[in-house]
Design a protein around this motif. Sequence first.
Motif, mmCIF file in Angstrom:
data_model
loop_
_atom_site.group_PDB
_atom_site.id
_atom_site.type_symbol
_atom_site.label_atom_id
_atom_site.label_comp_id
_atom_site.label_asym_id
_atom_site.label_seq_id
_atom_site.Cartn_x
_atom_site.Cartn_y
_atom_site.Cartn_z
ATOM 1 N N LEU A 102 45.654 -10.563 87.232
ATOM 2 C CA LEU A 102 44.885 -11.357 86.598
ATOM 3 C C LEU A 102 44.409 -12.470 87.332
ATOM 4 O O LEU A 102 43.341 -12.933 87.036
ATOM 5 C CB LEU A 102 45.786 -11.947 85.570
ATOM 6 N N VAL A 103 45.021 -13.017 88.337
ATOM 7 C CA VAL A 103 44.506 -13.973 89.035
ATOM 8 C C VAL A 103 43.112 -13.466 89.971
ATOM 9 O O VAL A 103 42.312 -14.181 90.044
ATOM 10 C CB VAL A 103 45.511 -14.698 89.913
ATOM 11 N N GLU A 104 43.383 -12.468 90.459
ATOM 12 C CA GLU A 104 42.456 -11.725 91.490
ATOM 13 C C GLU A 104 41.326 -11.317 90.483
ATOM 14 O O GLU A 104 39.951 -11.505 90.929
ATOM 15 C CB GLU A 104 42.989 -10.390 92.013
ATOM 16 N N PHE A 105 41.548 -11.169 89.105
ATOM 17 C CA PHE A 105 40.327 -10.804 88.239
ATOM 18 C C PHE A 105 39.520 -12.068 88.026
ATOM 19 O O PHE A 105 38.580 -12.125 87.557
ATOM 20 C CB PHE A 105 40.979 -9.959 86.924
ATOM 21 N N GLY A 106 40.378 -13.180 88.028
ATOM 22 C CA GLY A 106 39.249 -14.402 87.957
ATOM 23 C C GLY A 106 40.071 -15.446 87.001
ATOM 24 O O GLY A 106 39.445 -16.369 86.693
ATOM 25 N N LEU A 107 41.405 -15.085 86.366
ATOM 26 C CA LEU A 107 41.811 -16.043 85.583
ATOM 27 C C LEU A 107 42.775 -17.277 86.200
ATOM 28 O O LEU A 107 43.269 -16.595 87.311
ATOM 29 C CB LEU A 107 43.023 -15.532 84.564
ATOM 30 N N ILE A 108 42.702 -18.365 85.689
ATOM 31 C CA ILE A 108 43.453 -19.393 86.382
ATOM 32 C C ILE A 108 45.006 -19.350 86.045
ATOM 33 O O ILE A 108 45.447 -18.864 85.316
ATOM 34 C CB ILE A 108 43.001 -20.848 86.145
ATOM 35 N N PRO A 109 45.851 -19.677 87.295
ATOM 36 C CA PRO A 109 47.165 -19.330 87.083
ATOM 37 C C PRO A 109 47.879 -20.405 85.879
ATOM 38 O O PRO A 109 48.796 -19.903 85.287
ATOM 39 C CB PRO A 109 47.923 -20.158 88.618
ATOM 40 N N GLU A 110 47.294 -21.367 85.731
ATOM 41 C CA GLU A 110 47.619 -22.279 84.330
ATOM 42 C C GLU A 110 47.522 -21.574 83.142
ATOM 43 O O GLU A 110 48.551 -21.600 82.360
ATOM 44 C CB GLU A 110 46.734 -23.505 84.516
ATOM 45 N N LEU A 111 46.702 -20.725 82.973
ATOM 46 C CA LEU A 111 46.252 -20.118 81.730
ATOM 47 C C LEU A 111 47.492 -18.750 81.755
ATOM 48 O O LEU A 111 48.123 -18.574 80.708
ATOM 49 C CB LEU A 111 45.088 -19.520 81.794
ATOM 50 N N ILE A 112 47.290 -18.205 82.966
ATOM 51 C CA ILE A 112 48.436 -16.866 82.987
ATOM 52 C C ILE A 112 49.790 -17.240 82.741
ATOM 53 O O ILE A 112 50.553 -16.620 82.045
ATOM 54 C CB ILE A 112 48.038 -16.250 84.513
ATOM 55 N N GLY A 113 50.166 -18.569 83.077
ATOM 56 C CA GLY A 113 51.585 -19.047 82.964
ATOM 57 C C GLY A 113 51.867 -19.030 81.190
ATOM 58 O O GLY A 113 52.975 -19.115 81.007
ATOM 59 N N ARG A 114 50.752 -19.243 80.481
ATOM 60 C CA ARG A 114 51.121 -19.757 78.999
ATOM 61 C C ARG A 114 50.943 -18.243 78.311
ATOM 62 O O ARG A 114 51.163 -18.539 77.315
ATOM 63 C CB ARG A 114 50.050 -20.388 78.678
ATOM 64 N N LEU A 115 50.788 -17.262 78.978
ATOM 65 C CA LEU A 115 50.808 -15.738 78.425
ATOM 66 C C LEU A 115 52.100 -15.092 78.287
ATOM 67 O O LEU A 115 52.480 -14.757 79.518
ATOM 68 C CB LEU A 115 49.562 -14.840 79.103
ATOM 69 N N PRO A 116 52.873 -15.331 77.079
ATOM 70 C CA PRO A 116 54.269 -14.402 77.382
ATOM 71 C C PRO A 116 54.211 -12.888 77.728
ATOM 72 O O PRO A 116 55.053 -12.499 78.213
ATOM 73 C CB PRO A 116 54.755 -14.994 76.052
ATOM 74 N N VAL A 117 53.315 -12.245 77.032
ATOM 75 C CA VAL A 117 53.126 -10.924 77.196
ATOM 76 C C VAL A 117 51.635 -10.316 77.573
ATOM 77 O O VAL A 117 50.765 -10.734 76.681
ATOM 78 C CB VAL A 117 53.498 -10.333 75.845
ATOM 79 N N VAL A 118 51.688 -9.545 78.565
ATOM 80 C CA VAL A 118 50.265 -9.123 78.668
ATOM 81 C C VAL A 118 50.106 -7.683 78.788
ATOM 82 O O VAL A 118 51.230 -7.055 79.092
ATOM 83 C CB VAL A 118 49.737 -9.636 80.260
ATOM 84 N N SER A 119 49.373 -6.935 77.895
ATOM 85 C CA SER A 119 49.387 -5.712 77.778
ATOM 86 C C SER A 119 47.747 -5.201 78.024
ATOM 87 O O SER A 119 46.906 -5.700 77.782
ATOM 88 C CB SER A 119 49.862 -5.194 76.638
ATOM 89 N N MET A 120 47.711 -3.940 78.364
ATOM 90 C CA MET A 120 46.476 -3.015 78.590
ATOM 91 C C MET A 120 45.990 -2.271 77.189
ATOM 92 O O MET A 120 47.083 -1.691 76.550
ATOM 93 C CB MET A 120 46.264 -2.316 79.709
ATOM 94 N N LEU A 121 44.972 -2.546 76.637
ATOM 95 C CA LEU A 121 44.799 -1.933 75.420
ATOM 96 C C LEU A 121 43.508 -0.771 75.765
ATOM 97 O O LEU A 121 42.495 -0.881 76.812
ATOM 98 C CB LEU A 121 44.095 -2.784 74.469
ATOM 99 N N HIS A 122 43.426 0.410 75.101
ATOM 100 C CA HIS A 122 42.324 1.023 75.078
ATOM 101 C C HIS A 122 41.450 0.712 74.339
ATOM 102 O O HIS A 122 41.327 0.234 72.996
ATOM 103 C CB HIS A 122 42.787 2.681 74.887
ATOM 104 N N SER A 123 39.888 1.119 74.497
ATOM 105 C CA SER A 123 39.042 0.878 73.699
ATOM 106 C C SER A 123 39.222 1.701 72.417
ATOM 107 O O SER A 123 39.537 3.017 72.382
ATOM 108 C CB SER A 123 37.605 1.218 74.300
ATOM 109 N N LEU A 124 38.447 1.252 71.353
ATOM 110 C CA LEU A 124 38.582 1.982 69.998
ATOM 111 C C LEU A 124 37.477 3.020 69.995
ATOM 112 O O LEU A 124 36.341 2.810 70.652
ATOM 113 C CB LEU A 124 38.182 0.900 68.876
ATOM 114 N N THR A 125 37.946 4.194 69.402
ATOM 115 C CA THR A 125 37.025 5.162 69.511
ATOM 116 C C THR A 125 36.115 5.219 68.288
ATOM 117 O O THR A 125 36.145 4.447 67.309
ATOM 118 C CB THR A 125 37.632 6.636 69.335
ATOM 119 N N GLU A 126 35.020 5.936 68.011
ATOM 120 C CA GLU A 126 34.411 6.260 66.845
ATOM 121 C C GLU A 126 35.160 6.369 65.675
ATOM 122 O O GLU A 126 35.138 6.063 64.618
ATOM 123 C CB GLU A 126 33.121 7.256 67.137
ATOM 124 N N ASP A 127 36.196 7.479 65.821
ATOM 125 C CA ASP A 127 37.150 7.755 64.633
ATOM 126 C C ASP A 127 37.711 6.516 64.244
ATOM 127 O O ASP A 127 38.084 6.271 63.057
ATOM 128 C CB ASP A 127 37.940 8.972 65.031
#
Length: 165
Positions: A40-65
């Motif tokens: 997340l730091v490499e992606f561009g988020l600041i460490p202060e924000l990342i430290g406040r995120l208790p859970v980080v997960s990846m989501l898939h895009s919604l489909t047409e259905d």
Amino acid sequence: MSAWDQILKRRLGRGALGFGTEALTKPGLRDTLLVEPEDLVEFGLIPELIGRLPVVSMLHSLTEDDLVRILTQPKNAMTKQYAKLLGMEGVELSFTDSALRELARIAIQKGTGARGLRAILEHIILDVMYEAPMKSNLKEYRITKTMVSGQRHALGVSDDHRQIA
């Protein structure tokens, strides 16, 4: 390859030599990975924000259905809400399957996902909501794909089954 894919590939590719490294280039790689704070730091988020995120997960895009189900299935689905509002005026609102699919396709095309569905639907149904109370002989409004794509205005059906523009 997206920036996110490149970050994950770089992290996983560090020190990878020999057998098994071909697994890093598989198409489903993102489906099995855990996101690390340094990603997340490499992606561009600041460490202060990342430290406040208790859970980080990846989501898939919604489909047409998925988007069509969001429009129709929940108890408080948007299509049901508008049908109820017009029902108070004695007008039955219905959507064709192709109209619902077109709504979902537009949301995907704009990149707005489920949140964008409301704005797209409101844009289409705005005229209907204003016209319905003024037309006493109006019985039904049917929203079709051509109406959603902006090629034609919504038509109503009167008590004697004549179409009303």
